[in-house]
Scaffold this motif. Structure first.
Motif, PDB file in Angstrom:
ATOM      1  N   GLU A  47      -1.416   0.717  -0.416  1.00  0.00           N
ATOM      2  CA  GLU A  47      -0.268   1.409   0.175  1.00  0.00           C
ATOM      3  C   GLU A  47      -0.718   2.661   0.929  1.00  0.00           C
ATOM      4  O   GLU A  47      -0.176   2.982   1.988  1.00  0.00           O
ATOM      5  N   SER A  48      -1.726   3.356   0.394  1.00  0.00           N
ATOM      6  CA  SER A  48      -2.196   4.596   1.033  1.00  0.00           C
ATOM      7  C   SER A  48      -2.847   4.345   2.394  1.00  0.00           C
ATOM      8  O   SER A  48      -2.894   5.235   3.234  1.00  0.00           O
ATOM      9  N   VAL A  49      -3.368   3.129   2.608  1.00  0.00           N
ATOM     10  CA  VAL A  49      -4.009   2.816   3.902  1.00  0.00           C
ATOM     11  C   VAL A  49      -3.197   1.814   4.718  1.00  0.00           C
ATOM     12  O   VAL A  49      -3.620   1.373   5.794  1.00  0.00           O
ATOM     13  N   GLY A  50      -2.021   1.447   4.198  1.00  0.00           N
ATOM     14  CA  GLY A  50      -1.148   0.530   4.935  1.00  0.00           C
ATOM     15  C   GLY A  50      -1.662  -0.891   4.989  1.00  0.00           C
ATOM     16  O   GLY A  50      -1.485  -1.591   5.997  1.00  0.00           O
ATOM     17  N   VAL A  51      -2.309  -1.349   3.904  1.00  0.00           N
ATOM     18  CA  VAL A  51      -2.850  -2.715   3.846  1.00  0.00           C
ATOM     19  C   VAL A  51      -2.200  -3.448   2.671  1.00  0.00           C
ATOM     20  O   VAL A  51      -2.189  -2.934   1.550  1.00  0.00           O
ATOM     21  N   PRO A  52      -1.653  -4.653   2.887  1.00  0.00           N
ATOM     22  CA  PRO A  52      -0.989  -5.385   1.801  1.00  0.00           C
ATOM     23  C   PRO A  52      -1.971  -5.881   0.739  1.00  0.00           C
ATOM     24  O   PRO A  52      -3.158  -6.075   1.019  1.00  0.00           O
ATOM     25  N   VAL A  53      -1.456  -6.072  -0.469  1.00  0.00           N
ATOM     26  CA  VAL A  53      -2.271  -6.540  -1.596  1.00  0.00           C
ATOM     27  C   VAL A  53      -1.690  -7.837  -2.136  1.00  0.00           C
ATOM     28  O   VAL A  53      -0.487  -7.925  -2.418  1.00  0.00           O
ATOM     29  N   TYR A  54      -2.545  -8.849  -2.276  1.00  0.00           N
ATOM     30  CA  TYR A  54      -2.121 -10.108  -2.888  1.00  0.00           C
ATOM     31  C   TYR A  54      -2.497 -10.075  -4.366  1.00  0.00           C
ATOM     32  O   TYR A  54      -3.636  -9.789  -4.712  1.00  0.00           O
ATOM     33  N   SER A  55      -1.543 -10.386  -5.242  1.00  0.00           N
ATOM     34  CA  SER A  55      -1.832 -10.384  -6.680  1.00  0.00           C
ATOM     35  C   SER A  55      -0.985 -11.426  -7.390  1.00  0.00           C
ATOM     36  O   SER A  55       0.081 -11.813  -6.905  1.00  0.00           O
ATOM     37  N   GLU A  56      -1.461 -11.871  -8.550  1.00  0.00           N
ATOM     38  CA  GLU A  56      -0.721 -12.774  -9.436  1.00  0.00           C
ATOM     39  C   GLU A  56      -0.864 -12.216 -10.851  1.00  0.00           C
ATOM     40  O   GLU A  56      -1.764 -12.618 -11.598  1.00  0.00           O
TER      41      GLU A  56
END
Length: 446
Positions: free
Chosen positions: A152-161
């Protein structure tokens, strides 16, 4: 960075100062001290011995020009050998897949998650990539949340399960998502693991085989010295990674890991972490690092960092304001923010040739601008835009509001006024006057 090693090497070269020529005796004495300096810096013993043997061989086989002093020649040879020891030239990140996949590996606490965010930020801003971060640390509590905060701090999405413990399945699903949504780089953050933990090492080996990454990076804390080198060797035996990332290099006063790791594992150092901010990541340039170790500064890296924060449109607008003498405290504050984004203040200053040695015993706080920012923040919008209206009563109010004193406010206003005059004078000069001024400065420096 590497202050202890730099000091020791400088003392070593003084042995040759005043000598008329290079002899086997004075070279042996100098290199004995250099070897001690390297060992004290936690450099691998075999690496230190091989290094000094090679320097001696080159020094004894070289004809010294009359214009070059033996000490200067020795510095040149040591510089070139240091650069060679660390890899010679910068090693590029190879991102050829669609999407390209980068797999992170390393011990727990080495900084993999933070570095994953830094790399994503760099690829996004400098390489115009569209990265996706993948949370494959399914063991450490809050690891997924940490990566989400970083993303979030660098504006990049995170994929997680969050409910899935199968890292191979998570990574596979993330890659399919990247293809579907047009992400061109997938950065997989994994759990920290020990090389002796067979189950965990088998897991990351299976993950690597399944995703077939373009790059597998080993992330290690540079401040652990020889432990970092030994761990890198063990991981490389199992993973055959492509390159090394040294984190916390800004706090490393010795340099053992940076100087030993390339020789021991025969894999290049690709990146270094130089601070906590998301912008604090540098491509590793061996020749520039050799410059810094020998106190020669690193002006190229300094210019590159400045260019990263440079906005051409803003610069043109700023130049117009300076020409009209309209440069105000809003502009000044914006410049301060850009400087702060470039990294640690002392580290930046040390990149200027000759400055590193002069400030090595001076403590320069990263909050060096805090007082100035407080004073400017205590001004009204009208005062920031029109500094001329700040009279004595306003100054007293600003001092009280910023938690400073009237002397500090007066000093800042005086310096700001002088700076505005100087900037206007420089921008109003034609090329001939600029050249005249440059020549005057050059003669004064001489």
């Amino acid at each position: 960075m590497f202050e202890n090693l730099s000091d020791r090497l400088e003392r070593s070269f003084k042995i040759l100062k005043g000598e008329g020529k290079i002899t086997e005796i004075n070279v042996a004495e100098t290199l004995k001290d250099v070897r001690r300096a390297l060992l004290d810096a936690d450099v691998n013993y075999k690496v230190a011995k091989s290094f000094t043997d090679e320097v001696k061989r080159k020094a004894m086989g070289m004809n010294v020009l009359t214009a070059v002093k033996p000490g200067q020649l020795m510095v040149k040879i040591v510089h070139d050998e240091l650069a060679g020891l660390m890899g010679g030239t910068a090693a590029e990140l190879k991102l050829e897949g669609r999407p390209a996949i980068v797999l992170m590996s390393g011990l727990q606490g080495s900084g993999k998650t933070t570095f994953s965010g830094k790399l994503a930020n760099m690829l996004k801003k400098k390489n115009r990539k569209n990265p996706l971060l993948v949370a494959c640390d399914v063991y450490r509590p809050a690891a997924i949340e940490q990566l989400k905060v970083v993303g979030e701090s660098v504006g990049v999405p995170v994929y997680s399960e969050p409910d899935n413990k199968d890292v191979v399945a998570i990574a596979g699903n993330a890659i399919r998502e990247a293809k579907a949504k047009g992400y061109d780089v997938v950065i997989i953050d994994t759990a920290g693991r020990l090389a002796v933990d067979e189950e965990m090492m088998n897991e990351i080996a299976s993950l690597k085989e399944a995703v077939n990454p373009d790059e597998t990076l080993f992330v290690v804390d540079s401040m652990t010295g020889q432990d970092a080198v030994n761990t890198a060797r063990e991981f490389n035996d199992r993973l055959d990674f492509n390159g090394v990332v040294l984190t916390k290099l800004d706090g490393d006063t010795r340099g053992g890991a940076a100087l030993s790791i390339r020789t021991v594992v025969t894999k290049p150092i690709k990146f270094v972490g130089t601070g906590e901010k998301m912008e604090a990541i540098d491509v590793f340039h061996p020749e520039r690092m050799a410059d810094r170790i020998l106190g020669m500064g690193d002006i190229v890296s300094l210019v590159e960092r400045a260019q990263e924060q440079f906005d051409e449109k803003q610069a043109r607008e700023l130049e117009k304001k300076i020409r009209k003498n309209k440069f105000d405290f809003n502009d000044f504050m914006a410049q301060i923010q850009q400087i702060k984004k470039m990294g640690n203040i002392k580290d930046l200053a040390a990149m200027i040739p000759g400055v590193g040695k002069a400030i090595k015993d001076i403590d320069i706080d990263d909050n060096a601008f805090k007082g100035i920012e407080a004073i400017i923040s205590s001004m009204t919008p009208k005062e920031r835009t029109n500094p001329e209206i700040i009279n004595q009563s306003r100054r007293m109010r600003i001092a009280k509001g910023s938690g400073t004193n009237i002397q500090e406010v007066n000093r800042l206003l005086k310096q700001f006024d002088q700076m505005r005059k100087m900037m206007k004078m420089v921008t109003s000069m034609d090329s001939s006057r600029m050249m005249q001024m440059a020549n005057m400065m050059k003669s004064k420096m001489k």
